[in-house]
Design a protein around this motif. Structure first.
Motif, mmCIF file in Angstrom:
data_model
loop_
_atom_site.group_PDB
_atom_site.id
_atom_site.type_symbol
_atom_site.label_atom_id
_atom_site.label_comp_id
_atom_site.label_asym_id
_atom_site.label_seq_id
_atom_site.Cartn_x
_atom_site.Cartn_y
_atom_site.Cartn_z
ATOM 1 N N ILE A 102 80.755 -11.356 -0.715
ATOM 2 C CA ILE A 102 79.326 -11.602 -0.500
ATOM 3 C C ILE A 102 79.080 -11.477 0.994
ATOM 4 C CG2 ILE A 102 77.439 -13.269 -0.603
ATOM 5 C CD1 ILE A 102 78.281 -12.066 -3.324
ATOM 6 N N SER A 103 78.331 -10.423 1.334
ATOM 7 C CA SER A 103 78.001 -10.155 2.731
ATOM 8 C C SER A 103 76.529 -10.543 2.938
ATOM 9 C CB SER A 103 78.267 -8.660 2.994
ATOM 10 O OG SER A 103 78.015 -8.339 4.319
ATOM 11 N N GLY A 104 75.798 -9.807 3.730
ATOM 12 C CA GLY A 104 74.390 -10.134 3.934
ATOM 13 C C GLY A 104 73.586 -8.876 4.195
ATOM 14 N N ALA A 105 72.303 -8.910 3.842
ATOM 15 C CA ALA A 105 71.430 -7.756 4.067
ATOM 16 C C ALA A 105 71.477 -7.352 5.538
ATOM 17 C CB ALA A 105 70.008 -8.114 3.668
ATOM 18 N N TRP A 117 78.765 -11.173 12.115
ATOM 19 C CA TRP A 117 79.897 -11.858 11.464
ATOM 20 C C TRP A 117 80.261 -11.156 10.154
ATOM 21 C CZ3 TRP A 117 78.460 -17.814 11.814
ATOM 22 C CH2 TRP A 117 78.517 -18.207 13.152
ATOM 23 N N HIS A 118 79.231 -10.885 9.348
ATOM 24 C CA HIS A 118 79.528 -10.249 8.047
ATOM 25 C C HIS A 118 80.164 -8.870 8.253
ATOM 26 C CE1 HIS A 118 78.218 -13.106 5.097
ATOM 27 N NE2 HIS A 118 77.009 -13.212 5.607
ATOM 28 N N ARG A 119 79.636 -8.121 9.221
ATOM 29 C CA ARG A 119 80.177 -6.765 9.435
ATOM 30 C C ARG A 119 81.615 -6.819 9.969
ATOM 31 N NH1 ARG A 119 81.307 -2.504 7.401
ATOM 32 N NH2 ARG A 119 81.644 -0.760 8.800
ATOM 33 N N ALA A 120 81.916 -7.822 10.799
ATOM 34 C CA ALA A 120 83.287 -7.966 11.308
ATOM 35 C C ALA A 120 84.253 -8.156 10.132
ATOM 36 C CB ALA A 120 83.373 -9.146 12.271
ATOM 37 N N ILE A 121 83.831 -8.947 9.159
ATOM 38 C CA ILE A 121 84.679 -9.184 7.973
ATOM 39 C C ILE A 121 84.788 -7.891 7.152
ATOM 40 C CG2 ILE A 121 84.938 -10.550 5.868
ATOM 41 C CD1 ILE A 121 83.039 -12.669 7.346
ATOM 42 N N PHE A 134 81.159 -4.501 -0.953
ATOM 43 C CA PHE A 134 80.332 -5.430 -0.186
ATOM 44 C C PHE A 134 79.005 -5.607 -0.912
ATOM 45 C CE2 PHE A 134 82.249 -2.871 3.539
ATOM 46 C CZ PHE A 134 83.446 -3.575 3.470
ATOM 47 N N LEU A 135 78.666 -6.837 -1.266
ATOM 48 C CA LEU A 135 77.341 -7.131 -1.810
ATOM 49 C C LEU A 135 76.532 -7.720 -0.669
ATOM 50 C CD1 LEU A 135 78.318 -8.625 -5.292
ATOM 51 C CD2 LEU A 135 77.975 -6.240 -4.596
ATOM 52 N N ARG A 136 75.443 -7.028 -0.312
ATOM 53 C CA ARG A 136 74.640 -7.425 0.855
ATOM 54 C C ARG A 136 73.265 -7.911 0.391
ATOM 55 N NH1 ARG A 136 75.947 -1.900 4.230
ATOM 56 N NH2 ARG A 136 77.962 -2.512 5.123
ATOM 57 N N PRO A 137 73.187 -9.178 -0.049
ATOM 58 C CA PRO A 137 71.909 -9.668 -0.573
ATOM 59 C C PRO A 137 70.916 -10.077 0.511
ATOM 60 C CG PRO A 137 73.594 -11.364 -0.790
ATOM 61 C CD PRO A 137 74.266 -10.163 -0.170
ATOM 62 N N ASN A 138 69.647 -9.967 0.157
ATOM 63 C CA ASN A 138 68.574 -10.547 0.959
ATOM 64 C C ASN A 138 68.635 -12.081 0.777
ATOM 65 O OD1 ASN A 138 66.043 -10.967 2.276
ATOM 66 N ND2 ASN A 138 65.445 -8.903 1.652
ATOM 67 N N GLY A 187 84.036 2.178 -10.935
ATOM 68 C CA GLY A 187 83.182 2.965 -10.040
ATOM 69 C C GLY A 187 82.552 2.217 -8.879
ATOM 70 N N HIS A 188 82.955 0.966 -8.652
ATOM 71 C CA HIS A 188 82.329 0.216 -7.555
ATOM 72 C C HIS A 188 83.254 0.005 -6.358
ATOM 73 C CE1 HIS A 188 78.810 -0.439 -9.983
ATOM 74 N NE2 HIS A 188 79.550 -0.953 -10.949
ATOM 75 N N GLN A 189 84.372 0.693 -6.367
ATOM 76 C CA GLN A 189 85.313 0.498 -5.253
ATOM 77 C C GLN A 189 84.808 1.217 -4.000
ATOM 78 O OE1 GLN A 189 89.334 1.358 -6.409
ATOM 79 N NE2 GLN A 189 89.383 -0.432 -7.736
ATOM 80 N N ASN A 190 85.003 0.561 -2.863
ATOM 81 C CA ASN A 190 84.638 1.104 -1.553
ATOM 82 C C ASN A 190 83.144 1.439 -1.447
ATOM 83 O OD1 ASN A 190 87.342 0.793 -1.132
ATOM 84 N ND2 ASN A 190 87.823 2.936 -1.483
ATOM 85 N N LYS A 191 82.346 0.529 -1.985
ATOM 86 C CA LYS A 191 80.885 0.690 -1.950
ATOM 87 C C LYS A 191 80.254 -0.535 -1.286
ATOM 88 C CE LYS A 191 80.499 4.443 -4.612
ATOM 89 N NZ LYS A 191 80.528 4.403 -6.066
ATOM 90 N N ALA A 192 79.049 -0.324 -0.744
ATOM 91 C CA ALA A 192 78.254 -1.426 -0.182
ATOM 92 C C ALA A 192 76.884 -1.362 -0.836
ATOM 93 C CB ALA A 192 78.119 -1.257 1.321
ATOM 94 N N TYR A 193 76.391 -2.511 -1.341
ATOM 95 C CA TYR A 193 75.116 -2.536 -2.047
ATOM 96 C C TYR A 193 74.151 -3.525 -1.404
ATOM 97 C CZ TYR A 193 77.750 -0.285 -5.849
ATOM 98 O OH TYR A 193 78.525 0.557 -6.605
ATOM 99 N N TYR A 194 72.985 -3.017 -1.001
ATOM 100 C CA TYR A 194 71.911 -3.904 -0.561
ATOM 101 C C TYR A 194 71.197 -4.414 -1.812
ATOM 102 C CZ TYR A 194 67.247 -5.327 0.842
ATOM 103 O OH TYR A 194 66.076 -6.038 0.983
#
Ligand SMILES: NC(=O)c1ccc[n+]([C@@H]2O[C@H](COP(=O)([O-])OP(=O)(O)OC[C@H]3O[C@@H](n4cnc5c(N)ncnc54)[C@H](OP(=O)(O)O)[C@@H]3O)[C@@H](O)[C@H]2O)c1
Length: 288
Positions: A102-105, A117-121, A134-138, A187-194
């Motif tokens: 769980i990352s961030g928008a 911080w989220h991007r460093a991780i 990476f799940l980048r929720p609002n 099919g979700h490997q190595n993906k980032a989703y806003y």
């Protein structure tokens, strides 16, 4: 073939909903929780519960023994990056194949403290050799239940330094549903989703929805940034977290968090919950 899945942060907003979905669908899961965590709901679900702490690498390795996929949501604390590094290192040592974070928008922009911080991780995960998602929720709709319900119950108002800014708030249950599909589908490997909710809303609009759903008058009070900062400091929140939250409020105030995405529906097959749906489900939290 079903995988062995570890959930870290299983008592949190997203984790608890994700665990329910995984259990309901018969997935093979283990959850890690601190000895001090309230695990009543997890125990009732009959899950394999491992006592561990993100700050204790040995316990993380114990929890990851025999695990293929790790989902983690770290708390918003000053050492969030270190706690996440511990998880990534332990996963590497234990032969985990896929990490879901769980990352961030806006993490990709690295524009404010939290996205840095989220991007460093995220970068550490990219370089780990393991597959990542990476799940980048609002911002979560649940923030209103967690942080504003006490003043709403007390005197029918909630406070934020957000002016008329609109943000595309998301129901944490939709994030959990996306995480469920990321873990169990291909099919979700190595993906980032806003990830966002279906509509950008201001706090004035949210006050109207809460009033209509609860049947009581609920007001939004736009407060000066410095008052909001002082108020958070008086709760004992670390200054670095208070300042990080203030940056986020500013982003929301300026309307930079108003982008709507349809990724929840694309991944889960269900439309993201509206604020009305959220408010109806959590109605009891806002009424005495
Ligand atoms: N809220 C928002 O609007 C928003 C928006 C975008 C991104 N995010 C990101 O979402 C993440 C938080 O997700 P969430 O809201 O689902 O989580 P949360 O409700 O804050 O819960 C945190 C979880 O981590 C566990 N935990 C805390 N410290 C731990 C430790 N040292 N060892 C093991 N477990 C520990 C907690 O367990 P206990 O029960 O023991 O406390 C709990 O299960 C943050 O990284 C935040 O930046 C939040």
């Amino acid at each position: 073939m079903s995988s062995n899945i570890l959930i870290i942060g299983a008592t949190g907003n997203i984790g608890k909903e994700l665990v329910k979905l995984l259990v309901k669908n018969g997935e093979n899961i283990r959850v890690m929780a601190r000895p001090t965590s309230n695990t009543k709901e997890l125990n009732a679900l009959g899950v394999d519960l491992f006592n561990g702490d993100m700050g204790d690498t040995d316990s993380l390795k114990g929890a990851m023994n025999g695990i293929d996929k790790v989902f983690f949501a770290t708390p918003l604390v000053p050492n969030m990056v270190q706690l996440s590094s511990n998880i990534i290192d332990a996963a590497k040592d234990c032969g985990v194949s896929h990490l879901i974070k769980i990352s961030g928008a806006g993490a990709e922009s690295e524009g404010i403290t939290l996205t840095k911080w989220h991007r460093a991780i995220e970068k550490e995960m990219e370089q780990s050799g393991m597959a990542y998602t990476f799940l980048r929720p609002n911002s979560f709709m649940q923030n209103y239940a967690n942080y504003s319900s006490h003043t709403i119950i007390d005197h029918g108002a909630f406070y934020a330094p957000m002016g008329e800014g609109q943000a595309a708030f998301i129901d944490a249950r939709d994030i959990a549903n996306v995480a469920y599909h990321v873990i169990t589908d291909e099919g979700h490997q190595n993906k980032a989703y806003y990830l966002s909710g279906p509509k950008a809303l201001s706090n004035y609009e949210i006050a109207d929805i809460l009033s209509s759903v609860t049947g009581k008058m609920i007001r939004y009070v736009d407060v000066p940034a410095n008052d909001a900062r002082q108020s958070m400091l008086t709760t004992g929140m670390p200054e670095i977290i208070v300042d990080a939250k203030m940056e986020l409020y500013q982003i929301n105030k300026l309307g930079y968090a108003s982008e709507v995405s349809f990724t929840v529906e694309q991944i889960t097959g269900h439309k993201a919950n509206s604020f009305e749906v959220f408010a109806n489900y959590y109605k009891g939290v806002f009424i005495k």
